[in-house]
Design a protein around this motif. Structure first.
Motif, PDB file in Angstrom:
ATOM      1  N   UNK A 105      -8.165 -24.041  57.875  1.00 49.22           N
ATOM      2  CA  UNK A 105      -8.610 -24.544  56.569  1.00 49.22           C
ATOM      3  C   UNK A 105     -10.057 -23.835  56.238  1.00 49.22           C
ATOM      4  N   UNK A 106     -10.718 -23.958  57.300  1.00 50.01           N
ATOM      5  CA  UNK A 106     -12.392 -23.192  57.173  1.00 50.01           C
ATOM      6  C   UNK A 106     -12.104 -21.887  56.701  1.00 50.01           C
ATOM      7  N   UNK A 107     -11.240 -21.069  57.345  1.00 54.33           N
ATOM      8  CA  UNK A 107     -11.180 -19.592  56.949  1.00 54.33           C
ATOM      9  C   UNK A 107     -10.427 -19.465  55.339  1.00 54.33           C
ATOM     10  N   UNK A 135      -5.454 -22.919  53.141  1.00 57.73           N
ATOM     11  CA  UNK A 135      -5.823 -24.400  52.993  1.00 57.73           C
ATOM     12  C   UNK A 135      -4.969 -25.305  52.814  1.00 57.73           C
ATOM     13  N   UNK A 136      -3.762 -25.023  52.287  1.00 52.61           N
ATOM     14  CA  UNK A 136      -2.654 -26.214  52.033  1.00 52.61           C
ATOM     15  C   UNK A 136      -1.985 -26.384  53.248  1.00 52.61           C
ATOM     16  N   UNK A 137      -1.500 -24.890  53.950  1.00 55.74           N
ATOM     17  CA  UNK A 137      -0.856 -24.956  55.115  1.00 55.74           C
ATOM     18  C   UNK A 137      -1.675 -25.568  56.457  1.00 55.74           C
ATOM     19  N   UNK A 138      -2.963 -25.194  56.533  1.00 57.07           N
ATOM     20  CA  UNK A 138      -3.879 -25.636  57.613  1.00 57.07           C
ATOM     21  C   UNK A 138      -4.058 -27.285  57.429  1.00 57.07           C
ATOM     22  N   UNK A 139      -4.314 -27.712  56.096  1.00 56.74           N
ATOM     23  CA  UNK A 139      -4.570 -29.211  55.840  1.00 56.74           C
ATOM     24  C   UNK A 139      -3.329 -29.987  56.424  1.00 56.74           C
ATOM     25  N   UNK A 140      -2.199 -29.478  55.943  1.00 55.85           N
ATOM     26  CA  UNK A 140      -1.025 -30.197  56.376  1.00 55.85           C
ATOM     27  C   UNK A 140      -0.783 -30.199  57.897  1.00 55.85           C
ATOM     28  N   UNK A 141      -0.854 -29.085  58.541  1.00 48.57           N
ATOM     29  CA  UNK A 141      -0.874 -28.871  59.942  1.00 48.57           C
ATOM     30  C   UNK A 141      -1.976 -29.836  60.932  1.00 48.57           C
ATOM     31  N   UNK A 178       1.033 -33.712  49.369  1.00 41.88           N
ATOM     32  CA  UNK A 178       0.828 -32.303  49.758  1.00 41.88           C
ATOM     33  C   UNK A 178       2.356 -31.899  50.325  1.00 41.88           C
ATOM     34  N   UNK A 179       2.343 -31.374  51.537  1.00 39.72           N
ATOM     35  CA  UNK A 179       3.459 -30.761  51.993  1.00 39.72           C
ATOM     36  C   UNK A 179       4.448 -31.947  52.559  1.00 39.72           C
ATOM     37  N   UNK A 180       4.219 -33.227  52.414  1.00 37.62           N
ATOM     38  CA  UNK A 180       5.234 -34.219  52.711  1.00 37.62           C
ATOM     39  C   UNK A 180       5.308 -34.508  53.841  1.00 37.62           C
TER      40      UNK A 180
END
Length: 348
Positions: A105-107, A135-141, A178-180
């Protein structure tokens, strides 16, 4: 000027610079599966190269840097690097908090620095959809790990009467899904319940639909591209919002829509970042983390939308209460909290 205080401050700067630069190495470790590989057992760089298929010279520098930061252990006598049980849990375990995703997310958000810098001058917003996909993938994970640990075991039982409704077969709206991941968690835990997830971000909804199909839940979990002020459906037993109300330019409009979408005895589950109403009580490492993310993600997102609000990640309970009360809700209480989140139960 106190020279010792200068040295103390510069020491803090060195620590911050080291942590900032190390974020890239953590993400490299995640993308290449290095933490999972090291969790298999201690290894020298050469042994680790054989295990991972990566170049030993790069691995040597990576391992040494990870050890310098305390993310990896080092044994001088053997020259081997290793992960403790606790490090492996945080960095490599599917059941752990998925620490590397936070660095992703940070990167991802820092890629938007030129646009954020310009936004400081103009006051313009930067939409969530305009950030890098990390950002989207990191937040979801990252958030999925927390929701998995808390949502079904703790947060739902903390809400009056909600668990019984969902067990019997309820209707849930997951707004800003988001990604659900949160939608799927609810559907998996309550097989008689149907869930409608909504998010304005088209790419996220596409991934959410794909995940629902892969999980065999598409018959009970639907997704739509819609904002929080105009998601479809009524008579929901539960409307959930996870870490997103403060990102909205019009949280009041969203709260009013929730009010109209709930069944007469329905509940709004509202999860927000942990924050105090007093600024000075947020001046700590967690507050620093949230204020930084809010500067790059939350406030720009809100300013990119109509509505006139920009609550930010550290809005605090009083600001949230003001919004939901103005929207017509009469009951608002803190139902649970974690080291990272406040969980509110809101009722008509």
């Amino acid at each position: 000027m106190d020279g010792e205080k200068v040295k103390e401050f510069l020491g803090r700067v060195v620590a911050d610079m080291a942590a900032t630069e190390a974020a890239g190495s953590v993400v490299v470790g995640q993308r290449l599966g290095l933490y999972r590989a090291l969790a298999e057992g201690p290894a020298t760089p050469e042994e680790f190269a054989e295990r991972t298929g990566c170049h030993p010279r790069y691995l040597t520098e990576w391992l040494r840097g990870q050890a310098a930061g305390g993310y990896v252990g080092y044994e001088p006598e053997t020259g081997r690097f290793s992960l403790s049980e606790e490090q492996a849990f945080c960095l490599a375990s599917p059941e752990g908090p998925n620490v590397p995703a936070a660095f992703l997310i940070a990167l991802g958000m820092l890629r938007s620095e030129p646009r954020i810098t310009e936004a400081f001058r103009t006051g313009a917003g930067v939409g969530w959809h305009e950030h890098h996909e990390d950002v989207f993938v990191g937040c979801d994970a990252f958030f999925r790990a927390g929701y998995t640990a808390e949502l079904i075991p703790h947060w739902i039982p903390a809400l009056e009467g909600v668990e019984a409704k969902l067990t019997a077969g309820g209707r849930v709206a997951d707004v800003g899904c988001g990604l659900g991941s949160s939608s799927l968690l609810l559907a998996e835990a309550y097989p008689h319940t149907t869930v409608l997830g909504s998010d304005y971000h088209t790419e996220s909804i596409a991934l959410a639909r794909k995940r629902a199909a892969e999980a065999g839940l598409a018959d009970r979990v639907g997704f739509e591209v819609a904002g929080a002020q105009d998601f479809s459906g009524t008579d929901f037993d539960l409307v959930a919002m996870f870490d997103c109300l403060h990102d909205m330019g019009d949280p009041l409009g969203a709260a009013r829509r929730v009010r109209g979408a709930l069944a007469p005895d329905g509940t709004w589950l509202l999860v927000e970042p942990l924050a105090s109403d007093r600024v000075e009580e947020n001046l700590n490492p967690l507050g620093r983390l949230y204020y930084s993310a809010s500067t790059f993600l939350c406030v720009p997102s809100a300013l990119s939308q109509p509505g006139g609000y920009a609550l930010g990640a550290q809005a605090g309970g009083a600001a949230i209460r003001d919004v939901v009360t103005e929207a017509g809700f009469t009951r608002f209480r803190e139902a649970a909290r974690t080291p990272f989140n406040l969980v509110y139960e809101v009722r008509p």
